[in-house]
Write an enzyme that holds these catalytic residues in place. Sequence first.
Site, short mmCIF file in Angstrom:
data_model
loop_
_atom_site.label_atom_id
_atom_site.label_comp_id
_atom_site.label_asym_id
_atom_site.label_seq_id
_atom_site.Cartn_x
_atom_site.Cartn_y
_atom_site.Cartn_z
N VAL A 1 -38.35 -7.72 -61.76
CA VAL A 1 -37.09 -7.67 -62.78
C VAL A 1 -36.56 -6.51 -62.98
O VAL A 1 -35.01 -6.60 -62.25
CB VAL A 1 -37.96 -8.10 -64.17
N ARG B 1 -33.85 -4.81 -70.70
CA ARG B 1 -33.84 -5.90 -70.74
C ARG B 1 -33.63 -6.50 -72.68
O ARG B 1 -34.09 -6.00 -73.32
CB ARG B 1 -35.73 -6.18 -70.84
N ARG C 1 -43.46 -8.06 -54.62
CA ARG C 1 -42.40 -9.48 -54.86
C ARG C 1 -41.40 -8.79 -55.53
O ARG C 1 -41.97 -7.38 -55.63
CB ARG C 1 -43.20 -10.26 -55.92
N ASN D 1 -46.65 -4.25 -56.52
CA ASN D 1 -46.32 -5.18 -56.99
C ASN D 1 -45.87 -5.74 -55.51
O ASN D 1 -44.94 -5.18 -55.26
CB ASN D 1 -45.57 -5.87 -57.97
N LYS E 1 -59.35 6.03 -65.81
CA LYS E 1 -59.46 7.22 -66.40
C LYS E 1 -57.80 6.72 -67.19
O LYS E 1 -56.89 6.56 -66.99
CB LYS E 1 -59.73 8.47 -66.13
N LYS F 1 -56.00 -6.27 -57.90
CA LYS F 1 -55.67 -4.08 -58.77
C LYS F 1 -56.69 -3.10 -57.76
O LYS F 1 -56.76 -2.22 -57.37
CB LYS F 1 -55.17 -3.81 -59.95
P1 ADP Z 1 -41.90 -5.45 -63.45
O1 ADP Z 1 -42.59 -5.07 -63.42
O2 ADP Z 1 -40.94 -6.09 -61.70
O3 ADP Z 1 -41.42 -6.14 -64.64
P2 ADP Z 1 -43.72 -7.35 -65.07
O4 ADP Z 1 -44.91 -6.67 -64.82
O5 ADP Z 1 -42.46 -7.07 -66.21
O6 ADP Z 1 -43.47 -6.76 -63.76
O7 ADP Z 1 -43.92 -8.77 -64.99
C1 ADP Z 1 -42.42 -9.51 -64.64
C2 ADP Z 1 -42.45 -11.51 -64.79
O8 ADP Z 1 -43.94 -11.52 -64.35
C3 ADP Z 1 -43.18 -11.01 -66.57
O9 ADP Z 1 -42.31 -12.31 -66.48
C4 ADP Z 1 -44.74 -11.15 -66.09
O10 ADP Z 1 -44.79 -11.88 -67.60
C5 ADP Z 1 -45.07 -12.16 -65.20
N1 ADP Z 1 -46.05 -11.31 -64.65
C6 ADP Z 1 -45.64 -10.79 -63.73
N2 ADP Z 1 -47.48 -10.97 -63.54
C7 ADP Z 1 -47.33 -11.32 -64.29
C8 ADP Z 1 -49.28 -12.10 -64.08
N3 ADP Z 1 -50.46 -12.25 -62.69
N4 ADP Z 1 -49.60 -12.95 -64.38
C9 ADP Z 1 -48.59 -14.37 -64.91
N5 ADP Z 1 -47.71 -13.51 -64.94
C10 ADP Z 1 -46.86 -12.53 -64.70
P1 ADP Z 2 -49.80 -4.15 -64.85
O1 ADP Z 2 -50.08 -5.38 -63.95
O2 ADP Z 2 -49.85 -5.39 -66.14
O3 ADP Z 2 -48.31 -4.67 -64.44
P2 ADP Z 2 -50.32 -1.66 -64.53
O4 ADP Z 2 -51.78 -1.10 -63.81
O5 ADP Z 2 -49.25 -2.02 -63.85
O6 ADP Z 2 -50.78 -2.90 -64.92
O7 ADP Z 2 -50.36 -0.85 -65.60
C1 ADP Z 2 -48.94 -1.45 -67.04
C2 ADP Z 2 -48.62 -0.29 -67.23
O8 ADP Z 2 -50.15 0.79 -68.56
C3 ADP Z 2 -48.23 1.41 -66.89
O9 ADP Z 2 -47.15 1.00 -66.78
C4 ADP Z 2 -48.61 2.47 -67.77
O10 ADP Z 2 -47.57 2.17 -68.93
C5 ADP Z 2 -50.06 2.13 -68.58
N1 ADP Z 2 -51.06 2.77 -67.56
C6 ADP Z 2 -51.65 1.64 -67.02
N2 ADP Z 2 -52.46 2.17 -66.34
C7 ADP Z 2 -52.90 3.61 -66.78
C8 ADP Z 2 -53.44 4.83 -66.87
N3 ADP Z 2 -54.61 4.65 -66.20
N4 ADP Z 2 -52.86 5.69 -67.71
C9 ADP Z 2 -52.58 6.20 -69.24
N5 ADP Z 2 -51.47 4.64 -68.86
C10 ADP Z 2 -51.56 3.38 -67.79
MG MG Z 3 -47.52 -2.48 -63.93
#
Ligand code: ADP
Ligand code: ADP
Ligand code: MG
Length: 454
Positions: free
Chosen positions: A295, A338, A292, A290, A201, A116
């Site tokens: 969900v 969900r 892929r 992402n 930030k 990331k």
């Molecule tokens: P989406 O944006 O598709 O909803 P989520 O972040 O909610 O993605 O993740 C979808 C599924 O993949 C969830 O079951 C989450 O626990 C799993 N998942 C996502 N990223 C990872 C990761 N880096 N390692 C393990 N599981 C992951």
């Molecule tokens: P993941 O890989 O676990 O999905 P993300 O980077 O997509 O992680 O962030 C997951 C969630 O965390 C976002 O949907 C948002 O709600 C919150 N988030 C992520 N980055 C920020 C940020 N810089 N400031 C505030 N909220 C954030």
């Molecule tokens: Mg995300």
Amino acid sequence: MTNKILIANRGEIAVRIIRAAKELGIPTVSVYSKVDENSLHVKLADEAICIGKDKSSDSYLNINNIISAAIATGANAIHPGYGFLSENEKFVSIIEKCNIKFIGPSSKTISLLGNKACARDIAKQANVNIVDGSDGVVEDVSDALEVTKRIGYPILIKACSGGGGKGISVIKNDEELSYLFNQTKQEALVNFNDDRVYIEKYIENPRHIEIQIMADSFGNIVHLGERDCSIQRRNQKMIEESPSPFVSEDLRKELGEAAVRIAKIANYENAGTVEFIVDKNNNYYFIEVNTRIQVEHPITEMVTGIDLIKEQIKIAYNNKLSFTQESIKLIGHSIECRINAEDPDNSFRPSPGLIKNVIFPGGLGVRIDTHIYPNYTISPFYDSMLSKLIVYAPTRREAIRKMRMALEEFMIDGIKNNIELQYLIMYNTDFVRGSYDTNFMNKFLEIVRMSRNE
Ligand code: ADP
Ligand code: ADP
Ligand code: MG
């Protein structure tokens, strides 16, 4: 060679992929862990093969066993679903070496976007705003303090390989930074086998808006509008809708074009999602890609009329995209809830166990994507999602009314679940007005708590 797809996943997404392949007349192979032998994805596929014990690391994350299963059954393509190995560069590069088609982007693309912190660089190159933060990986506390001096608190420390809302910590001052930095690194190592972290930030109360993209091997890249996923608990999505009640036609176009520019630089092929956070003043910032299917992809399918999984498969078998940017129109409104096996009254503790009975809602514009059925046992080893409930209607108002009706009908007997909580959200004034951000659930759960204590 005849086509055959192995699905390297389980649960509802495996079922979803089998259905799409069947419609295209392509045979499927399911893989399963011991405890999953009675799962729906095992019953519905043409063939099924056991790949190991219950723990994910022994089965759905076991690269050797999955590739051996593909070779043994003569599958010439692998669909990874979401989670598990879907964004694993090593898995994808081995598949490529075995001359099997991975239904997703190349290992090269995943290597550019999977980390990331690196993905932020690609966004910058594509002239897309990123959240203020570190240039790449932050090595230690003194490095972190330096970045923070420049951008100011509050900040987020995020795992480079994080996902599913895990591996993110909010930091408000130097003191928190000095102990949470190493703690987050440790958590990242345990959860993602990679202790690298970066800093962003912390944007107060943003909306989470993401853009679905689809690209073929001929260089065509199209965006399919946005999904608003701001209803989250602990950075994990709970409800998604498309279109977003917040996004104007102009903003949609801007976000869509930004997403396509990022995809171009990364030589993107197949389905992907570019995630942004958007503040109250419509300033948007890239957060991650992402690489892929997601969900919440069904809500995009409902408003565009495009089957994204069928499209993924066709692209992998070297077909051109079946639509152009001009032909994409978002029509009507779709919402997804969900439904999880968890106990909202007990800190959302997972609630595995026997589903004694289940009654699904139905009717025009009601869609259920699930792997559960009466007498099925939810195992404690995997994700707690039981089902996705998706509705589609001409307007947002009608979609909300339809969702209320569907949640009312939906009955799961035997395990705790969040159906009632989702139902209450559908009556919340802020939700109904479309006036919410990622802080919605905090506020909402507080109201629920207060009303119960009265
Ligand atoms: P989406 O944006 O598709 O909803 P989520 O972040 O909610 O993605 O993740 C979808 C599924 O993949 C969830 O079951 C989450 O626990 C799993 N998942 C996502 N990223 C990872 C990761 N880096 N390692 C393990 N599981 C992951
Ligand atoms: P993941 O890989 O676990 O999905 P993300 O980077 O997509 O992680 O962030 C997951 C969630 O965390 C976002 O949907 C948002 O709600 C919150 N988030 C992520 N980055 C920020 C940020 N810089 N400031 C505030 N909220 C954030
Ligand atoms: Mg995300």
